[in-house]
Scaffold this motif. Structure first.
Motif, short mmCIF file in Angstrom:
data_model
loop_
_atom_site.label_atom_id
_atom_site.label_comp_id
_atom_site.label_asym_id
_atom_site.label_seq_id
_atom_site.Cartn_x
_atom_site.Cartn_y
_atom_site.Cartn_z
N GLU A 288 39.74 22.56 37.23
CA GLU A 288 40.40 21.99 36.05
C GLU A 288 41.83 22.48 35.84
OE1 GLU A 288 37.85 22.32 32.64
OE2 GLU A 288 36.19 21.38 33.68
N GLY A 289 42.62 22.39 36.89
CA GLY A 289 44.04 22.71 36.75
C GLY A 289 44.40 24.18 36.84
N PHE A 290 43.45 25.03 37.20
CA PHE A 290 43.74 26.45 37.36
C PHE A 290 43.30 26.90 38.75
CE2 PHE A 290 43.01 26.58 32.64
CZ PHE A 290 44.31 26.91 32.29
N GLN A 291 44.04 27.85 39.31
CA GLN A 291 43.63 28.53 40.53
C GLN A 291 43.33 29.97 40.14
OE1 GLN A 291 47.10 27.99 43.00
NE2 GLN A 291 46.19 26.25 44.05
N TYR A 292 42.15 30.42 40.52
CA TYR A 292 41.70 31.78 40.22
C TYR A 292 41.71 32.58 41.52
CZ TYR A 292 39.72 29.39 36.13
OH TYR A 292 39.54 28.63 35.01
N PHE A 293 42.32 33.76 41.49
CA PHE A 293 42.37 34.63 42.64
C PHE A 293 41.82 36.00 42.25
CE2 PHE A 293 45.69 31.54 43.29
CZ PHE A 293 45.63 31.24 44.65
N VAL A 294 41.07 36.61 43.15
CA VAL A 294 40.55 37.95 42.94
C VAL A 294 40.80 38.76 44.20
CG1 VAL A 294 38.42 39.29 42.79
CG2 VAL A 294 38.80 37.43 41.23
N ARG A 295 41.22 40.01 44.01
CA ARG A 295 41.38 40.93 45.13
C ARG A 295 40.66 42.23 44.79
NH1 ARG A 295 47.04 41.88 47.59
NH2 ARG A 295 46.33 40.20 48.92
N ASP A 296 39.86 42.70 45.75
CA ASP A 296 39.20 43.98 45.59
C ASP A 296 40.17 45.11 45.95
OD1 ASP A 296 36.82 42.71 44.97
OD2 ASP A 296 35.98 42.91 46.98
N TYR A 297 39.99 46.25 45.29
CA TYR A 297 40.74 47.47 45.61
C TYR A 297 39.72 48.56 45.89
CZ TYR A 297 45.03 45.16 44.49
OH TYR A 297 46.09 44.29 44.51
N VAL A 298 39.84 49.17 47.07
CA VAL A 298 38.82 50.03 47.63
C VAL A 298 39.29 51.47 47.73
CG1 VAL A 298 37.38 50.35 49.70
CG2 VAL A 298 38.03 48.04 48.99
N ARG A 299 38.35 52.37 47.53
CA ARG A 299 38.58 53.80 47.77
C ARG A 299 37.27 54.35 48.32
NH1 ARG A 299 39.91 56.61 42.62
NH2 ARG A 299 37.69 56.96 42.49
N ASP A 300 37.34 55.06 49.43
CA ASP A 300 36.15 55.65 50.06
C ASP A 300 35.07 54.59 50.33
OD1 ASP A 300 37.36 58.19 49.86
OD2 ASP A 300 36.52 58.49 47.85
N ASN A 301 35.48 53.45 50.87
CA ASN A 301 34.59 52.34 51.23
C ASN A 301 33.80 51.77 50.05
OD1 ASN A 301 35.31 52.34 53.99
ND2 ASN A 301 33.92 54.04 54.35
N HIS A 302 34.33 51.91 48.85
CA HIS A 302 33.68 51.37 47.66
C HIS A 302 34.73 50.64 46.82
CE1 HIS A 302 30.87 51.07 44.31
NE2 HIS A 302 31.83 51.51 43.52
N THR A 303 34.39 49.46 46.32
CA THR A 303 35.30 48.71 45.46
C THR A 303 35.29 49.34 44.07
OG1 THR A 303 34.91 46.68 46.69
CG2 THR A 303 35.84 46.44 44.48
N PHE A 304 36.42 49.93 43.69
CA PHE A 304 36.56 50.59 42.40
C PHE A 304 37.35 49.76 41.39
CE2 PHE A 304 35.30 54.35 44.69
CZ PHE A 304 34.60 55.07 43.73
N ALA A 305 38.09 48.78 41.89
CA ALA A 305 38.90 47.95 40.99
C ALA A 305 38.98 46.54 41.56
CB ALA A 305 40.30 48.53 40.83
N ARG A 306 39.29 45.60 40.68
CA ARG A 306 39.39 44.20 41.09
C ARG A 306 40.47 43.56 40.23
NH1 ARG A 306 33.79 42.58 41.39
NH2 ARG A 306 33.93 43.14 43.57
N ARG A 307 41.44 42.91 40.88
CA ARG A 307 42.55 42.25 40.18
C ARG A 307 42.29 40.76 40.13
NH1 ARG A 307 48.59 41.38 42.47
NH2 ARG A 307 49.45 40.33 40.66
N LEU A 308 42.36 40.20 38.92
CA LEU A 308 42.22 38.76 38.70
C LEU A 308 43.58 38.19 38.35
CD1 LEU A 308 40.59 36.12 38.05
CD2 LEU A 308 40.39 37.01 35.72
#
Length: 170
Positions: free
Chosen positions: A66-86
């Motif tokens: 519906e007119g939006f593009q959503y992007f997500v990127r994982d941020y990893v430390r020690d092979n674990h995703t600790f943060a996620r940017r939307l």
């Protein structure tokens, strides 16, 4: 109530004389993995900045509706995703409509992304679409709260966060 699971974590209720919800307008976000270079390269806003050197950029995902593009990127430390940017973009203008970094803390963990890596977790966490009558589209479902309650983000100009009143006793 039947058909909502054991914990009712997907049930929203509004009290009042009129129904404030749109009927059947929410849809699950279906994330598709993309190349790192396809993630928007705009600078991270200061209020959502990730600590330099603390995290390594991980996998990136995209969804369009519906007119939006959503992007997500994982941020990893020690092979674990600790943060996620939307990042939510308006495709015609490439303008950022909404941007946020979700990160783990003592009372918050990241919810798994829907339909990613054939994950055995079949729950649907991220939802978008029209939820409220006379309001812009919403996005939610990126965090699990241990001690607090979740937030629904309205993607208007400016974006608005609605803190849900919930019963999170345990």
């Amino acid at each position: 109530l039947k058909g909502f699971g054991e914990y009712f974590n997907t049930v929203l209720v509004a009290l009042g004389k009129k129904n404030s919800f749109e009927a059947q307008a929410l849809k699950p976000v279906v994330w598709k993995k993309i190349k790192t270079s396809d993630f928007p390269q705009k600078a991270v806003k200061k209020d959502v900045a990730l600590q330099a050197g603390k995290y390594t950029p991980g996998a990136s995902y995209r969804f369009e509706r519906e007119g939006f593009q959503y992007f997500v990127r994982d941020y990893v430390r020690d092979n674990h995703t600790f943060a996620r940017r939307l990042v939510v973009l308006q495709p015609k203008t490439q303008k950022i409509i909404y941007e946020k970094v979700y990160s783990e803390s003592e009372g918050v963990s990241l919810a798994p992304l829907n339909y990613v890596d054939n994950n055995k977790d079949t729950s649907i966490n991220q939802w978008t679409g029209k939820l409220f009558k006379n309001k812009a589209a919403v996005i939610f479902g990126f965090e699990y709260q241990s001690f607090g309650c979740p937030v629904i983000t309205i993607l208007g100009q400016p974006a608005e966060e609605i803190y849900i009143n919930c019963d999170n006793r345990h």
